[in-house]
Design a protein around this motif. Structure first.
Motif, PDB file in Angstrom:
ATOM      1  N   ALA A 190      26.083  30.043  39.715  1.00 59.60           N
ATOM      2  CA  ALA A 190      27.544  30.081  39.843  1.00 59.60           C
ATOM      3  C   ALA A 190      27.979  30.202  41.297  1.00 59.60           C
ATOM      4  O   ALA A 190      28.892  29.485  41.753  1.00 59.60           O
ATOM      5  CB  ALA A 190      28.104  31.244  39.023  1.00 59.60           C
ATOM      6  N   ILE A 191      27.345  31.089  42.046  1.00 65.83           N
ATOM      7  CA  ILE A 191      27.718  31.294  43.453  1.00 65.83           C
ATOM      8  C   ILE A 191      27.492  30.017  44.259  1.00 65.83           C
ATOM      9  O   ILE A 191      28.344  29.590  45.040  1.00 65.83           O
ATOM     10  CB  ILE A 191      26.914  32.467  44.045  1.00 65.83           C
ATOM     11  CG1 ILE A 191      27.394  33.792  43.432  1.00 65.83           C
ATOM     12  CG2 ILE A 191      27.053  32.503  45.573  1.00 65.83           C
ATOM     13  CD1 ILE A 191      26.490  34.977  43.725  1.00 65.83           C
ATOM     14  N   ALA A 192      26.331  29.384  44.069  1.00 67.83           N
ATOM     15  CA  ALA A 192      26.014  28.170  44.826  1.00 67.83           C
ATOM     16  C   ALA A 192      26.957  27.028  44.465  1.00 67.83           C
ATOM     17  O   ALA A 192      27.459  26.316  45.345  1.00 67.83           O
ATOM     18  CB  ALA A 192      24.562  27.768  44.575  1.00 67.83           C
ATOM     19  N   ALA A 193      27.196  26.851  43.171  1.00 69.31           N
ATOM     20  CA  ALA A 193      28.042  25.736  42.725  1.00 69.31           C
ATOM     21  C   ALA A 193      29.474  25.892  43.212  1.00 69.31           C
ATOM     22  O   ALA A 193      30.082  24.937  43.710  1.00 69.31           O
ATOM     23  CB  ALA A 193      28.006  25.637  41.200  1.00 69.31           C
ATOM     24  N   LEU A 194      30.030  27.079  43.071  1.00 68.87           N
ATOM     25  CA  LEU A 194      31.424  27.296  43.450  1.00 68.87           C
ATOM     26  C   LEU A 194      31.613  27.271  44.960  1.00 68.87           C
ATOM     27  O   LEU A 194      32.647  26.806  45.453  1.00 68.87           O
ATOM     28  CB  LEU A 194      31.911  28.625  42.870  1.00 68.87           C
ATOM     29  CG  LEU A 194      32.050  28.640  41.341  1.00 68.87           C
ATOM     30  CD1 LEU A 194      32.223  30.059  40.829  1.00 68.87           C
ATOM     31  CD2 LEU A 194      33.207  27.753  40.893  1.00 68.87           C
ATOM     32  N   LEU A 201      34.980  31.785  43.106  1.00 67.72           N
ATOM     33  CA  LEU A 201      33.797  32.323  43.776  1.00 67.72           C
ATOM     34  C   LEU A 201      33.890  33.837  43.908  1.00 67.72           C
ATOM     35  O   LEU A 201      32.875  34.534  43.761  1.00 67.72           O
ATOM     36  CB  LEU A 201      33.648  31.683  45.158  1.00 67.72           C
ATOM     37  CG  LEU A 201      32.508  32.223  46.031  1.00 67.72           C
ATOM     38  CD1 LEU A 201      31.154  32.004  45.367  1.00 67.72           C
ATOM     39  CD2 LEU A 201      32.542  31.584  47.418  1.00 67.72           C
ATOM     40  N   LYS A 202      35.086  34.353  44.172  1.00 68.49           N
ATOM     41  CA  LYS A 202      35.242  35.806  44.316  1.00 68.49           C
ATOM     42  C   LYS A 202      34.749  36.525  43.073  1.00 68.49           C
ATOM     43  O   LYS A 202      34.022  37.522  43.164  1.00 68.49           O
ATOM     44  CB  LYS A 202      36.716  36.159  44.577  1.00 68.49           C
ATOM     45  CG  LYS A 202      37.226  35.728  45.938  1.00 68.49           C
ATOM     46  CD  LYS A 202      38.673  36.152  46.151  1.00 68.49           C
ATOM     47  CE  LYS A 202      38.802  37.651  46.312  1.00 68.49           C
ATOM     48  NZ  LYS A 202      40.187  38.047  46.678  1.00 68.49           N
ATOM     49  N   LEU A 228      30.618  32.895  52.958  1.00 63.91           N
ATOM     50  CA  LEU A 228      30.289  34.178  53.594  1.00 63.91           C
ATOM     51  C   LEU A 228      31.551  34.995  53.874  1.00 63.91           C
ATOM     52  O   LEU A 228      31.573  36.222  53.673  1.00 63.91           O
ATOM     53  CB  LEU A 228      29.513  33.931  54.887  1.00 63.91           C
ATOM     54  CG  LEU A 228      28.066  33.457  54.702  1.00 63.91           C
ATOM     55  CD1 LEU A 228      27.518  32.885  55.998  1.00 63.91           C
ATOM     56  CD2 LEU A 228      27.182  34.588  54.202  1.00 63.91           C
ATOM     57  N   GLN A 229      32.608  34.324  54.326  1.00 59.98           N
ATOM     58  CA  GLN A 229      33.868  35.030  54.580  1.00 59.98           C
ATOM     59  C   GLN A 229      34.448  35.603  53.294  1.00 59.98           C
ATOM     60  O   GLN A 229      34.974  36.728  53.277  1.00 59.98           O
ATOM     61  CB  GLN A 229      34.868  34.076  55.242  1.00 59.98           C
ATOM     62  CG  GLN A 229      34.491  33.697  56.669  1.00 59.98           C
ATOM     63  CD  GLN A 229      35.340  32.567  57.230  1.00 59.98           C
ATOM     64  OE1 GLN A 229      35.881  31.744  56.473  1.00 59.98           O
ATOM     65  NE2 GLN A 229      35.469  32.509  58.542  1.00 59.98           N
ATOM     66  N   THR A 230      34.335  34.844  52.217  1.00 57.77           N
ATOM     67  CA  THR A 230      34.811  35.323  50.914  1.00 57.77           C
ATOM     68  C   THR A 230      33.988  36.529  50.473  1.00 57.77           C
ATOM     69  O   THR A 230      34.540  37.511  49.937  1.00 57.77           O
ATOM     70  CB  THR A 230      34.717  34.210  49.861  1.00 57.77           C
ATOM     71  OG1 THR A 230      35.485  33.085  50.303  1.00 57.77           O
ATOM     72  CG2 THR A 230      35.242  34.674  48.504  1.00 57.77           C
ATOM     73  N   PHE A 231      32.698  36.484  50.716  1.00 57.21           N
ATOM     74  CA  PHE A 231      31.814  37.596  50.342  1.00 57.21           C
ATOM     75  C   PHE A 231      32.161  38.842  51.151  1.00 57.21           C
ATOM     76  O   PHE A 231      32.140  39.963  50.616  1.00 57.21           O
ATOM     77  CB  PHE A 231      30.360  37.192  50.556  1.00 57.21           C
ATOM     78  CG  PHE A 231      29.354  38.140  49.974  1.00 57.21           C
ATOM     79  CD1 PHE A 231      29.604  38.826  48.790  1.00 57.21           C
ATOM     80  CD2 PHE A 231      28.132  38.341  50.601  1.00 57.21           C
ATOM     81  CE1 PHE A 231      28.670  39.703  48.246  1.00 57.21           C
ATOM     82  CE2 PHE A 231      27.185  39.211  50.065  1.00 57.21           C
ATOM     83  CZ  PHE A 231      27.458  39.896  48.895  1.00 57.21           C
ATOM     84  N   MET A 232      32.465  38.682  52.425  1.00 51.15           N
ATOM     85  CA  MET A 232      32.859  39.825  53.249  1.00 51.15           C
ATOM     86  C   MET A 232      34.092  40.511  52.654  1.00 51.15           C
ATOM     87  O   MET A 232      34.175  41.742  52.600  1.00 51.15           O
ATOM     88  CB  MET A 232      33.147  39.355  54.683  1.00 51.15           C
ATOM     89  CG  MET A 232      31.921  38.902  55.453  1.00 51.15           C
ATOM     90  SD  MET A 232      32.341  37.966  56.963  1.00 51.15           S
ATOM     91  CE  MET A 232      33.235  39.202  57.896  1.00 51.15           C
TER      92      MET A 232
END
Length: 243
Positions: A42-46, A55-56, A92-96
């Motif tokens: 899911a993380i990779a695809a989105l 993705l969030k 990466l910015q979304t993950f932060m």
């Protein structure tokens, strides 16, 4: 009497063997992806698709599934090799942002181990060549064909960077990296030859047909029917080639 006894043995062996093989195939087809593997898909695809709101949610689910912060970062870094720096950096910015929100809510996420130091006794090219052989199970032929012959520079970059610099990092297993790869390739579209190759690698590194069928189902659910139809068609071709 001995002849009857031999016939009984032959009947038993050749009667049971197909049943055992059939049972094994059924088991292979019913094995499912675990929660961490689903999160990687899911993380990779989105991320590849650029659907940051969805993705969030998947990033949070990835942490809840047991993936460490460093493992998720590694998935997002891995993606740039297939979808480019812009998608990877936005991921990466979304993950932060997600980590900051969770920290503000008192949630302590496990950072996890970092990548082990890489033995650099051999050249990057030779290390990448060995990694690729491990992934495919095929010895690299010194004579180049196709794009490798047409543009030798990109073949060198693939060996030295993709398969040495990236695939050598041990935060993710080969199977996790391949799940991330086929998720990206399915999401961006129009790269069926690469998807075919990496689905073959998935089988070579231990993923089972049932798990790959489930992967297609996840693509259908979070990316769309068109992308999943193509992924299913390519997967069917791969599995047919194994029969």
């Amino acid at each position: 009497m001995k002849q009857i006894f031999r016939l009984l043995i032959l009947f038993t062996v050749f009667g049971i063997l197909p049943i055992m093989l059939w049972s094994q195939n059924i088991m292979n087809d019913t094995l499912t992806l675990n929660a961490k593997q689903k999160a990687v898909v899911a993380i990779a695809a989105l991320t590849a698709k650029g659907d940051l709101p969805a993705l969030k949610s998947s990033l949070s689910q990835g942490l809840e599934s047991g993936l460490t912060v460093n493992q998720i970062k590694e998935v997002l870094i891995h993606i740039y090799a297939y979808a480019g720096f812009p998608r990877s950096i936005r991921g990466l910015q979304t993950f932060m942002t997600i980590l900051d929100e969770r920290k503000a809510n008192g949630i302590v996420d496990i950072v996890g181990i970092d990548a082990s130091p890489i033995n650099e006794d051999s050249s990057k090219y030779n290390r990448g060549k060995q990694v690729l052989e491990n992934l495919t199970g095929v010895t690299d032929n010194l004579s180049k064909t196709g794009y490798a012959a047409f543009a030798p520079t990109i073949e060198k970059f693939l060996k030295e960077h993709l398969f040495a610099d990236i695939f050598e990092r041990d935060i993710l297993s080969y199977s996790e990296r391949e799940l991330a790869t086929i998720s990206v390739l399915s999401s961006i579209g129009e790269v069926e030859p690469m998807l075919y190759s990496h689905l073959n690698i998935c089988l070579n590194v231990g993923l089972k047909p049932g798990q790959l069928h489930q992967f297609v189902g996840i693509i259908n659910q979070i990316i769309g029917a068109n992308e999943s139809i193509v992924a299913q068609r390519v997967l069917d071709e791969v599995l047919k080639s194994k029969n």
